[in-house]
Design a protein around this motif. Structure first.
Motif, short mmCIF file in Angstrom:
data_model
loop_
_atom_site.label_atom_id
_atom_site.label_comp_id
_atom_site.label_asym_id
_atom_site.label_seq_id
_atom_site.Cartn_x
_atom_site.Cartn_y
_atom_site.Cartn_z
N PHE A 55 26.84 -48.80 -75.89
CA PHE A 55 27.46 -48.10 -74.76
C PHE A 55 28.46 -49.00 -74.06
O PHE A 55 28.33 -50.23 -74.08
CB PHE A 55 26.36 -47.66 -73.77
N ASP A 56 29.44 -48.38 -73.43
CA ASP A 56 30.42 -49.16 -72.67
C ASP A 56 29.87 -49.45 -71.28
O ASP A 56 28.72 -49.14 -70.96
CB ASP A 56 31.77 -48.43 -72.61
N ALA A 57 30.72 -50.05 -70.42
CA ALA A 57 30.27 -50.49 -69.11
C ALA A 57 29.85 -49.33 -68.21
O ALA A 57 29.08 -49.52 -67.26
CB ALA A 57 31.37 -51.30 -68.43
N GLN A 58 30.33 -48.13 -68.50
CA GLN A 58 29.97 -46.96 -67.70
C GLN A 58 28.76 -46.21 -68.25
O GLN A 58 28.31 -45.24 -67.65
CB GLN A 58 31.17 -46.00 -67.63
N GLY A 59 28.25 -46.65 -69.40
CA GLY A 59 27.11 -45.99 -69.99
C GLY A 59 27.48 -44.89 -70.96
O GLY A 59 26.64 -44.04 -71.29
N ARG A 60 28.74 -44.89 -71.43
CA ARG A 60 29.17 -43.87 -72.39
C ARG A 60 28.90 -44.37 -73.81
O ARG A 60 29.20 -45.52 -74.14
CB ARG A 60 30.65 -43.56 -72.21
N LEU A 61 28.37 -43.49 -74.64
CA LEU A 61 28.06 -43.83 -76.03
C LEU A 61 29.35 -43.96 -76.82
O LEU A 61 30.18 -43.06 -76.84
CB LEU A 61 27.17 -42.76 -76.66
N HIS A 62 29.50 -45.11 -77.50
CA HIS A 62 30.73 -45.36 -78.25
C HIS A 62 30.50 -45.67 -79.71
O HIS A 62 31.41 -45.48 -80.52
CB HIS A 62 31.51 -46.52 -77.61
N ALA A 63 29.34 -46.17 -80.10
CA ALA A 63 29.17 -46.59 -81.49
C ALA A 63 27.70 -46.63 -81.86
O ALA A 63 26.82 -46.73 -81.00
CB ALA A 63 29.81 -47.96 -81.71
N ARG A 64 27.47 -46.56 -83.16
CA ARG A 64 26.14 -46.77 -83.75
C ARG A 64 26.24 -47.91 -84.74
O ARG A 64 27.29 -48.12 -85.37
CB ARG A 64 25.65 -45.51 -84.45
N ALA A 65 25.15 -48.64 -84.91
CA ALA A 65 25.17 -49.79 -85.83
C ALA A 65 25.14 -49.35 -87.29
O ALA A 65 25.54 -50.11 -88.17
CB ALA A 65 23.99 -50.70 -85.54
N GLY A 66 24.64 -48.16 -87.57
CA GLY A 66 24.58 -47.68 -88.94
C GLY A 66 23.37 -48.16 -89.71
O GLY A 66 23.37 -48.14 -90.95
N LEU A 67 22.33 -48.58 -89.00
CA LEU A 67 21.11 -49.02 -89.70
C LEU A 67 20.39 -47.84 -90.35
O LEU A 67 19.63 -48.03 -91.31
CB LEU A 67 20.16 -49.71 -88.72
N ASP A 68 20.61 -46.66 -89.82
CA ASP A 68 19.94 -45.46 -90.33
C ASP A 68 20.77 -44.70 -91.35
O ASP A 68 20.24 -44.15 -92.31
CB ASP A 68 19.58 -44.54 -89.16
N ASP A 69 22.09 -44.65 -91.14
CA ASP A 69 22.94 -43.84 -92.03
C ASP A 69 24.20 -44.58 -92.47
O ASP A 69 25.15 -43.96 -92.93
CB ASP A 69 23.34 -42.54 -91.32
N GLY A 70 24.21 -45.91 -92.35
CA GLY A 70 25.37 -46.69 -92.74
C GLY A 70 25.32 -47.12 -94.19
O GLY A 70 24.64 -46.50 -95.02
N GLU B 62 26.52 -60.59 -88.04
CA GLU B 62 27.51 -59.56 -87.70
C GLU B 62 27.72 -58.52 -88.80
O GLU B 62 27.96 -57.35 -88.50
CB GLU B 62 28.84 -60.23 -87.33
N PRO B 63 27.64 -58.90 -90.09
CA PRO B 63 27.77 -57.85 -91.12
C PRO B 63 26.72 -56.75 -91.01
O PRO B 63 26.96 -55.63 -91.46
CB PRO B 63 27.62 -58.63 -92.43
N VAL B 64 25.59 -57.05 -90.40
CA VAL B 64 24.54 -56.04 -90.25
C VAL B 64 24.63 -55.35 -88.90
O VAL B 64 24.58 -54.11 -88.81
CB VAL B 64 23.14 -56.69 -90.41
N PHE B 65 24.80 -56.12 -87.83
CA PHE B 65 24.69 -55.57 -86.49
C PHE B 65 26.01 -55.38 -85.76
O PHE B 65 26.03 -54.89 -84.63
CB PHE B 65 23.77 -56.46 -85.64
N GLY B 66 27.14 -55.77 -86.37
CA GLY B 66 28.42 -55.63 -85.71
C GLY B 66 28.89 -56.94 -85.10
O GLY B 66 28.14 -57.91 -84.98
N THR B 67 30.16 -56.99 -84.67
CA THR B 67 30.77 -58.22 -84.21
C THR B 67 30.83 -58.29 -82.69
O THR B 67 30.83 -57.27 -82.00
CB THR B 67 32.19 -58.36 -84.77
N GLU B 68 30.90 -59.52 -82.18
CA GLU B 68 31.07 -59.73 -80.75
C GLU B 68 32.42 -59.19 -80.29
O GLU B 68 32.55 -58.70 -79.17
CB GLU B 68 30.95 -61.22 -80.44
#
Length: 510
Positions: A311-326, A239-245
Motif C-alpha cells: 500500500f502507498d502512504a495513504q493506504g491505497r492498494l498498489h501491488a501484490r508480491a505474486g507469491l500466490d499467482d506470480g 528482491e527477486p522474490v519479494f520485490g525491490t526497495e
C-alpha cells in the motif's frame, strides 16, 4: 513376485554393498544432530498451540476489527520509537492478527512482543521464550550468525541422501514392504522397524528433508549474497522474490504513513480481495522517511504461506508480491514453509505430521542401534557407546520439558538449561558406562523413566505457576500428561509382568 521385479529393477550386489557402506558412514556421523533436529521439529509442529499454552491468560478472539488493528499499529509504532530495538536491523513492526490456529492479536519488534484485547488495548507481554527456544533449536541449533542455518540445511541434504540411499540399498523393497519379525532377534526386529518406517513414509520424509534443506540453504545463500554484494542488506538478496526497495520507495513517494492509512488499507483489502484473510500487518522501517505498509493474507485454496499486498502512504492498494499467482519460482518458494511445517491444514494435518515426524525420529534412533547390535554380533561390542547413545535418545527429548520447567519455575534460560543438561547427561553416561555392569535394557528403562518424569513435571510446573488450567493450556498439558503416563507404563509393565509370571510359577511349583 513378477510385478515387484517390473517396478523395482534388479540391482547388482556390488552396487547394493556400496550403497550400504555409504549409508552407514553418513548415518553414523549425522545420527545425533539429525535426531536432535527431527525431535525438535516434530514438537515444533505445534508451535502455535505451545504459544497459547505458554501464555494461557492472554485474551483471545476469532477476529479483530479494522479499528482495533489500526490502534495496535499506532500503539506498537509509538512503543517502538520510544524504546528502539538494540539491534538497528530490527526496524519493522509486525502485527499478527487472529487466526483459527492462533486466535490472538499481538504486535512485536525485535525482542519485544505485546498482546492486545479485541478493542486494541494493551493486554500484557506476549513473549514466548519456551516456544522460541524450541523453534530456534530446530531452525539453527541455537548457533547464531547463519552457521546454524547452514548446518541444519546441510543436515537436510544429508537426510535426503540417507533416505534415497536407504531405498536404493533395499532391493526387496516391495517384497518386504510388510515384513515384521519382532521375535527374530533384536537386530532383525530393529531392522524391520527401521526399513518399514523408511519405506512407508518415504514420500513424507523426502518432502520434509527437501523443503528443510532448501529453506535453510536459501537463507544462508541470501545472507552470503547480502554480505558479498549488497553491503549486508538481506532484503536486497531476496528482491527477486519479494520485490525491490526502489519499487517500494516509488510507491511511497518519500512520504510517511498518513493517519488513517491502516484503516483504509484494511478496507481496500476487504473490497478488492474479500476471499483473502489478513494474517499479518507489517510496518516496515517504522518511523523512517521510507516507512511503508504491507499486509500478508492467506488466499483460499493456495499452497503459499500467504500473499503480500503493498500500500502507498495513504493506504491505497498498489501491488501484490505474486507469491500466490506470480511466476512459478515465487509460488514454489512461498509453498516451502506450509509443506515443511504442516501449516496448510487444521489440527489433523498437524497430528499426521507429528506421527510421521515421530517415525523419522525412530528411524534416526534405530539406525545407530542396528549398527551397534550388528557390531556386537560380529564380536566387536561397543557397550559404552551403546549406553551413551541410549541415554541420548531418551535424554535429549527429556531435556526439552526439563528446560521449559526450569524456565517456568525458576526463570532460568531454557537454552542454557537444555545444553547444560545434554552435556551433563553425556559426560555422566560416559563415566557411568565405564564402570557399570548393568545390561542394556536397564539403561534403556532408566532413560525412558527420566523422559516420562520430565513429561509429567512440565504440566505440573505450568499448573503451579498459573494456578489453573485455562482452555488454551488444556490440550498441550493433557497430551504431555498422557504421553508421560504411557511411557511410564511402558517402563513399569515388563517388571509387573515378570513379577506375575514368577508368582504364577511359584504357585504352580507349590
Amino acid at each position: 513376485m513378477p510385478a515387484a521385479r517390473a517396478v523395482w529393477p534388479k540391482l547388482s550386489p556390488a552396487f547394493v554393498k556400496d550403497q550400504l557402506a555409504g549409508h552407514k558412514v553418513l548415518g553414523l556421523w549425522l545420527a545425533a544432530l539429525m535426531y536432535l533436529v527431527c525431535v525438535s521439529g516434530t514438537a515444533a509442529v505445534f508451535y502455535q498451540d505451545l504459544e497459547r499454552w505458554e501464555k494461557p491468560a492472554l485474551p483471545e478472539m476469532s477476529e479483530a476489527s479494522p479499528e482495533a488493528v489500526a490502534r495496535v499499529v499506532a500503539d506498537g509504532r509509538a512503543r517502538m520509537l520510544a524504546d528502539p530495538p538494540k539491534n538497528p536491523l530490527f526496524e519493522d513492526l509486525f502485527v499478527v492478527l487472529p487466526t483459527p490456529q492462533l486466535p490472538r492479536l499481538t504486535a512485536s519488534y525485535g525482542e519485544v512482543a505485546q498482546a492486545y484485547d479485541a478493542a486494541g488495548a494493551p493486554a500484557g507481554d506476549a513473549g514466548h521464550p519456551i516456544t522460541h527456544f524450541l523453534v530456534e533449536l530446530h531452525y539453527q541449533l541455537h548457533i547464531p550468525g547463519g552457521v546454524g542455518l547452514l548446518l541444519v540445511g546441510l543436515l537436510g541434504v544429508g537426510l535426503l541422501a540417507l533416505i534415497v540411499g536407504g531405498l536404493l540399498a533395499h532391493p526387496r523393497i516391495l517384497k518386504d514392504a510388510f515384513l515384521l519379525r519382532p521375535s527374530a532377534g533384536r537386530r532383525l526386529a530393529l531392522t524391520d522397524v527401521h526399513n518399514r518406517l523408511g519405506v512407508w513414509a518415504a514420500p513424507f520424509h523426502i518432502a520434509i528433508a527437501l523443503t528443510g534443506a532448501v529453506i535453510g540453504l536459501a537463507q544462508v545463500v541470501g545472507f552470503a549474497l547480502a554480505l558479498a554484494v549488497h553491503g549486508g542488506d538481506v532484503t536486497k538478496a531476496f528482491e527477486p522474490v519479494f520485490g525491490t526497495e526502489a519499487e517500494t520507495r516509488a510507491l511511497m513517494g518519500g512520504a510517511r504513513l498518513a493517519d488513517g492509512a491502516v484503516l483504509r488499507a484494511l478496507s481496500e483489502m476487504q473490497a478488492k480481495a474479500p476471499e483473502a484473510r489478513p494474517m499479518w500487518v507489517v510496518l516496515h522501517k517504522a518511523g523512517k522517511p521510507d516507512e511503508h505498509l504491507e499486509i500478508t493474507a492467506i488466499p483460499p485454496q493456495s499452497t503459499a504461506y500467504g500473499e503480500i499486498f503493498r500500500f502507498d502512504a495513504q493506504g491505497r492498494l498498489h501491488a501484490r508480491a505474486g507469491l500466490d499467482d506470480g511466476p512459478a519460482g515465487k509460488q514454489a518458494y512461498a509453498s516451502l514453509y506450509p509443506l515443511h511445517f504442516g501449516s496448510f491444514g487444521g489440527i489433523w494435518v498437524k497430528v499426521a505430521y507429528a506421527v510421521l515426524g515421530l517415525g523419522l525420529c525412530v528411524i534416526c534412533a534405530t539406525g545407530m542401534d542396528i549398527w551397534l547390535v550388528k557390531s556386537a554380533e560380529r564380536g566387536r561390542p561397543r557397550p559404552r557407546l551403546h549406553r551413551i547413545w541410549t541415554v541420548f535418545v531418551w535424554g535429549m527429548p527429556a531435556a526439552l520439558p526439563l528446560a521449559a520447567s526450569a524456565y517456568l519455575l525458576l526463570g532460568w534460560s531454557p537454552v542454557a538449561v537444555f545444553w547444560a543438561l545434554l552435556a551433563t547427561a553425556g559426560v555422566g553416561a560416559g563415566a557411568l558406562a565405564a564402570v557399570s555392569q548393568a545390561p542394556q535394557p536397564v539403561w534403556s528403562a532408566a532413560a525412558k523413566a527420566v523422559f516420562a518424569l520430565s513429561l509429567l513435571l512440565l504440566p505440573l510446573a505450568h499448573l503451579a505457576v498459573f494456578r489453573s488450567v485455562a482452555p488454551a493450556a488444556l490440550g498441550p498439558s493433557l497430551v504431555m500428561t498422557l504421553m508421560g503416563l504411557a511411557l511410564a507404563g511402558n517402563v513399569l509393565w515388563p517388571a509387573v509382568r515378570r513379577n506375575r509370571l514368577a508368582t504364577a510359577f511359584e504357585r504352580a511349583g507349590g
